[in-house]
Every structure is written in C-alpha cells, then in structure tokens.
Design a protein around this motif. Structure first.
Motif, PDB file in Angstrom:
ATOM      1  N   LYS A 197       0.992  -1.372   0.148  1.00  0.00           N
ATOM      2  CA  LYS A 197      -0.013   0.037  -0.077  1.00  0.00           C
ATOM      3  C   LYS A 197       0.947   1.295  -0.076  1.00  0.00           C
ATOM      4  CE  LYS A 197      -4.097  -1.765   2.383  1.00  0.00           C
ATOM      5  NZ  LYS A 197      -5.095  -1.809   3.389  1.00  0.00           N
ATOM      6  N   VAL A 198       0.401   2.146  -0.683  1.00  0.00           N
ATOM      7  CA  VAL A 198       1.157   3.469  -0.847  1.00  0.00           C
ATOM      8  C   VAL A 198       0.124   4.654  -0.998  1.00  0.00           C
ATOM      9  CG1 VAL A 198       3.277   2.664  -2.292  1.00  0.00           C
ATOM     10  CG2 VAL A 198       1.198   3.501  -3.321  1.00  0.00           C
ATOM     11  N   ILE A 199       0.469   5.666  -0.468  1.00  0.00           N
ATOM     12  CA  ILE A 199      -0.067   7.069  -0.514  1.00  0.00           C
ATOM     13  C   ILE A 199       0.268   8.050  -1.529  1.00  0.00           C
ATOM     14  CG2 ILE A 199      -1.017   9.039   0.761  1.00  0.00           C
ATOM     15  CD1 ILE A 199      -0.240   7.573   3.523  1.00  0.00           C
ATOM     16  N   VAL A 200      -0.512   8.322  -2.541  1.00  0.00           N
ATOM     17  CA  VAL A 200      -0.339   9.378  -3.440  1.00  0.00           C
ATOM     18  C   VAL A 200      -0.510  10.754  -2.951  1.00  0.00           C
ATOM     19  CG1 VAL A 200      -0.650  10.021  -5.860  1.00  0.00           C
ATOM     20  CG2 VAL A 200      -0.233   7.572  -5.336  1.00  0.00           C
ATOM     21  N   GLU A 201       0.331  11.617  -3.022  1.00  0.00           N
ATOM     22  CA  GLU A 201       0.002  13.103  -2.274  1.00  0.00           C
ATOM     23  C   GLU A 201       0.969  14.054  -2.813  1.00  0.00           C
ATOM     24  OE1 GLU A 201      -0.420  12.925   1.819  1.00  0.00           O
ATOM     25  OE2 GLU A 201       1.879  12.593   2.173  1.00  0.00           O
ATOM     26  N   ASP A 202       0.944  15.279  -3.120  1.00  0.00           N
ATOM     27  CA  ASP A 202       1.963  16.353  -3.523  1.00  0.00           C
ATOM     28  C   ASP A 202       2.778  15.754  -4.912  1.00  0.00           C
ATOM     29  OD1 ASP A 202       1.614  17.512  -0.992  1.00  0.00           O
ATOM     30  OD2 ASP A 202       2.753  16.219  -0.044  1.00  0.00           O
ATOM     31  N   GLY A 203       1.796  15.200  -5.612  1.00  0.00           N
ATOM     32  CA  GLY A 203       2.542  14.710  -6.560  1.00  0.00           C
ATOM     33  C   GLY A 203       3.277  13.565  -7.019  1.00  0.00           C
ATOM     34  N   VAL A 204       3.350  12.742  -5.988  1.00  0.00           N
ATOM     35  CA  VAL A 204       4.338  11.784  -5.886  1.00  0.00           C
ATOM     36  C   VAL A 204       3.759  10.409  -5.081  1.00  0.00           C
ATOM     37  CG1 VAL A 204       5.680  12.502  -3.767  1.00  0.00           C
ATOM     38  CG2 VAL A 204       6.768  11.135  -5.606  1.00  0.00           C
ATOM     39  N   ALA A 205       4.159   9.355  -5.246  1.00  0.00           N
ATOM     40  CA  ALA A 205       3.724   8.161  -4.369  1.00  0.00           C
ATOM     41  C   ALA A 205       4.611   8.136  -3.291  1.00  0.00           C
ATOM     42  CB  ALA A 205       3.822   6.959  -5.114  1.00  0.00           C
ATOM     43  N   LYS A 206       4.343   7.719  -2.261  1.00  0.00           N
ATOM     44  CA  LYS A 206       5.035   7.507  -0.993  1.00  0.00           C
ATOM     45  C   LYS A 206       4.623   6.216  -0.149  1.00  0.00           C
ATOM     46  CE  LYS A 206       4.921  12.532  -0.171  1.00  0.00           C
ATOM     47  NZ  LYS A 206       4.587  13.430   0.807  1.00  0.00           N
ATOM     48  N   LEU A 207       5.613   5.573   0.739  1.00  0.00           N
ATOM     49  CA  LEU A 207       5.165   4.594   1.594  1.00  0.00           C
ATOM     50  C   LEU A 207       4.324   5.018   2.502  1.00  0.00           C
ATOM     51  CD1 LEU A 207       8.760   2.693   2.176  1.00  0.00           C
ATOM     52  CD2 LEU A 207       6.888   2.099   0.471  1.00  0.00           C
ATOM     53  N   PRO A 208       3.321   4.543   3.221  1.00  0.00           N
ATOM     54  CA  PRO A 208       2.428   4.825   4.075  1.00  0.00           C
ATOM     55  C   PRO A 208       2.980   5.639   5.265  1.00  0.00           C
ATOM     56  CG  PRO A 208       1.801   2.581   3.479  1.00  0.00           C
ATOM     57  CD  PRO A 208       3.298   2.754   2.998  1.00  0.00           C
ATOM     58  N   SER A 219       8.246   7.494   4.611  1.00  0.00           N
ATOM     59  CA  SER A 219       9.840   7.458   4.713  1.00  0.00           C
ATOM     60  C   SER A 219      10.465   7.376   3.428  1.00  0.00           C
ATOM     61  CB  SER A 219      10.156   6.122   5.635  1.00  0.00           C
ATOM     62  OG  SER A 219       9.868   4.796   4.927  1.00  0.00           O
ATOM     63  N   ALA A 220       9.621   6.914   2.398  1.00  0.00           N
ATOM     64  CA  ALA A 220      10.624   6.967   1.046  1.00  0.00           C
ATOM     65  C   ALA A 220       9.538   7.074   0.023  1.00  0.00           C
ATOM     66  CB  ALA A 220      11.294   5.452   0.770  1.00  0.00           C
ATOM     67  N   PHE A 221       9.869   7.644  -1.269  1.00  0.00           N
ATOM     68  CA  PHE A 221       8.945   7.558  -2.332  1.00  0.00           C
ATOM     69  C   PHE A 221       8.787   6.176  -2.698  1.00  0.00           C
ATOM     70  CE2 PHE A 221      11.092  11.914  -3.453  1.00  0.00           C
ATOM     71  CZ  PHE A 221      10.130  12.695  -2.704  1.00  0.00           C
ATOM     72  N   ALA A 222       7.784   6.054  -3.232  1.00  0.00           N
ATOM     73  CA  ALA A 222       7.444   4.641  -3.721  1.00  0.00           C
ATOM     74  C   ALA A 222       6.898   4.436  -5.250  1.00  0.00           C
ATOM     75  CB  ALA A 222       6.219   4.107  -3.008  1.00  0.00           C
ATOM     76  N   GLY A 223       7.502   5.051  -6.035  1.00  0.00           N
ATOM     77  CA  GLY A 223       7.349   5.334  -7.569  1.00  0.00           C
ATOM     78  C   GLY A 223       6.735   6.721  -7.858  1.00  0.00           C
TER      79      GLY A 223
END
Length: 402
Positions: free
Chosen positions: A303-314, A317-321
């Motif tokens: 699961k990842v969160i997409v916000e601020d124009g980028v995907a992040k780990l929940p 702590s890191a970008f996720a693509g």
C-alpha cells in the motif's frame, strides 16, 4: 491510405522546421518536407498541427503502470490499460517494468506480455520487459519488498532468461552482489541492457561492473550509494561512478520531486546530454487522482499514498515510484532545468531509443522509421498521439480538425 501531419514545427535531428509536414504509409514515415503536402487523396487521414510542435513520440524506458493498473497485476487488461493511458500523455513506446517478486511471478509476466503485445492496437508500443530486481541491495531497496531480495544464481536467472522468449530487453541489478558480474556477462551476450540499480556498490565495484556489461544506471540518485565513510576513510559510491565513467548512460525521474531543480541542473551540467534519458518510473496512479493505491500487484503489492504529486510509503519514509507522465518530464526539464525544448525532447525520444538499442526504428523523425509522432503545444500539452501511423489519442476541442 496515408497519415499526413501538416502545418507544424517539426522537431527533427539537429533542427526545427517551422512549417513542415510528415507523411506515413503502412506505419512508416515515407516523406518529410516544408510547406504544404500536395499529394493527398480523399482517403488520407490529415492531422492539422496548428503550428504546434511535432515531435518523435516519447519513449518511456522504465514504467510500472498508469491509469489504475500495474504491470505486476499480470493481466492483459492491465497491459493494454497502461499502454493506452500513457499514450494520452505522448508516450508512443514503453518498457513494462516489474518489481522484485518470486521467480514464478516474473515468468508469468512474460506470457501475459506476449498476449498483450499481440493485440495492443490502442496504446503505446510495447518494446520489451524490464526486470527491476530481484537482485538488489537490502540497504538500497527503497520501496522494493525485502522478502523477495536475493543474490543472482545461474540456475535461477538462466531459467528466467529461457522462459522470457526473448521478450526481456533490460535488467536492473545491484552489481556488488555475489554472482552479479557473471550475470552481467550473460546479459551482454544476450543483447540485454544490463543496468545498475538499487545498489550499495563502491565506485570500484561499479568500474568492475562496467567491464562486465553494465552500461546504464537506473533512476540516478534514487536508491544508490554515494560518498561513504568506513572507519577513517572515505569511499566514492555508485553515484560518483555514474559521472566518472564517461560512457555510462543514466536515467532520471524528472518529475521535479525525486530530483529537485538543483540536482536536475547538476545532472545536465556534468553528464553529456546524449547519455541522459528521462523515465517516469510511474506506478498505477499515473494519470489518476491522489489517494491510496498499491505498488505492484493488487494481491501481493504494498500500500502506498499518493499526495503532493508523488507516491510514498504509508509512513512517508520513502518515495514509492512516481505518478509522472512523459509530458510532465519534458515540461520539468524545460521549466526547472532550463533546457531548450529540443534537448528536453531528445532525452525522452532519441536517447532512450539509442540506450535500448531500438534507434534503428524509433526515437527520431526520419524517413524509414516508425511513424510514432506526437503533437504538443508550448506547454507540452499533448494534442495528438500517433503510433505506427495510427491516431491513438486526439485531444477533443471545439474546432476539431481531424
């Protein structure tokens, strides 16, 4: 029947033709000229460029998904949906990219790819598979699932290569792992692009890898070693090696977030432009609204969160693509890196074609090459996408001329 694009600013190798036309027949560019094309017939498809830029189609050499789909879904529907969504943003060719997973899942990918490629007529051309992993450094894993990380062993990678049925076009590997140099030799002998990625290698290990066929760097700056201290001594890492090795090509995620403006400019200042390619590294949320998504397959992905124009780990702590599309990359290089539009376009067309070894048919507008052509305005907003002479996407507007 011909497809004719006229009244456009043609971005050709080394020049822009201000008022030009392009003619394609049977998916191949047959004529390029200035002024108005006089040989049209009633059955021809004519695209009015309205003095917009006419460019080679964008080539995305590293993408995981778009439009709510991920290639790791391992369905034909996902492949076709991703190809169609990316075409809306100017991508005419792409390289489906996997994530670190089981050998069985990777092998299944090849069969699904083959089925999708055979019926893909409404999206970007599928150039071949990119295996991103599973041979990566744990310390530089990023969003790769650690439970699938392992060292390359001949009995495994030879089985993968055998089952790929020549659909494999590139493989990203951490070259410092035991067995990685031997894998590089095998990839080179097979004509597969060996790429350095998710690596904790020292400079000297990258130099050694270059001698074993590793010629490219996966998403420069992301998930790679840089200057480190071991006891009292400093050592250069993979990042420094990417600059120091003169013929090493690199790709960057030019969404303006993975690399901020200063780093985009740094890459362009210290790496020859012909060795820089842009890639989206996009996951399934590309072309979709913010929210919660899965990186990788719906069943086994994270699961990842997409916000601020980028995907992040929940836990952020890191970008996720990325959620970038190719037009955004070119726009970013013009607006933030300060490149002329011709140079930015080259990093999304000619350069990836050459790095992937498909430049005989792709990457530039020249007679005899595939009619993969796009029309976009000064803001890099895509108006029309043509793949092998077929109009795949056309932006609807009141004064539609197509």
């Amino acid at each position: 029947m011909k497809t004719i694009i006229e009244n456009g600013k043609l971005i050709l190798p080394g020049q822009i033709v201000e008022k030009g036309y392009i003619v394609s027949e049977n998916g191949i560019i047959s004529e390029i000229g200035e002024g108005r094309y006089e040989g049209r017939t009633e059955t021809d498809i004519v695209i009015e460029a309205n003095n917009h830029y006419v460019s080679p189609g964008f080539i995305d050499m590293h993408t995981h998904g778009a439009g709510g789909y991920d290639f790791m879904d391992n369905t034909v529907e996902a492949y076709l949906g991703i190809a169609k969504k990316h075409a809306e943003y100017g991508t005419t060719s792409l390289v489906p990219t996997t994530l670190t997973s089981t050998t069985e899942e990777l092998i299944k990918t090849f069969a699904v790819y083959e089925q999708a490629k055979a019926i893909n007529t409404e999206g970007a051309d599928l150039l071949g598979i990119h295996l991103e992993g599973p041979y990566f450094s744990y310390q530089q894993r990023g969003a790769q699932d650690p439970k699938y990380l392992r060292n390359p062993k001949p009995e495994e990678y030879n089985e993968i290569l055998k089952k790929s049925h020549h659909h494999l076009i590139r493989w990203s590997v951490a070259p410092e792992l035991p067995g990685a140099l031997e894998l590089g030799d095998v990839l080179k002998s097979e004509g597969i692009l060996a790429s350095i990625g998710h690596t904790d290698a020292l400079y000297e290990e990258v130099v050694a890898a270059r001698k074993h066929g590793y010629t490219h760097v996966t998403h420069l700056y992301s998930c790679m070693s840089t200057v480190t201290r071991r006891q009292a001594y400093r050592y250069a890492g993979a990042l420094e090696a990417a600059y120091m090795i003169d013929d090493m090509s690199v790709e960057i995620i030019a969404d303006g977030i993975h690399l901020p403006q200063a780093l985009l400019q740094f890459v362009c200042k210290f790496k020859p432009h012909r060795l820089i390619a842009l890639c989206t590294d996009s996951m399934r949320a590309a072309g979709m609204p913010d929210g919660e998504y899965h990186l990788g397959s719906l069943n086994n992905g994270q699961k990842v969160i997409v916000e601020d124009g980028v995907a992040k780990l929940p836990d952020r702590s890191a970008f996720a693509g990325s959620v970038a599309t190719a037009d955004r990359l070119v726009r970013t290089m013009v607006d933030m890196a300060g490149l002329p539009i011709v140079e930015a376009v080259r990093m999304m067309t000619e350069n990836p074609a050459r790095i992937l070894g498909v430049d005989r048919t792709k990457g530039t507008i020249e007679v005899g090459k595939d009619a993969d052509i796009i029309v976009f305005d000064t803001n890099i907003t895509i108006q029309t996408t043509v793949v092998k002479g077929k109009v795949i996407y056309h932006k609807k507007k009141k004064d539609d001329d197509i």
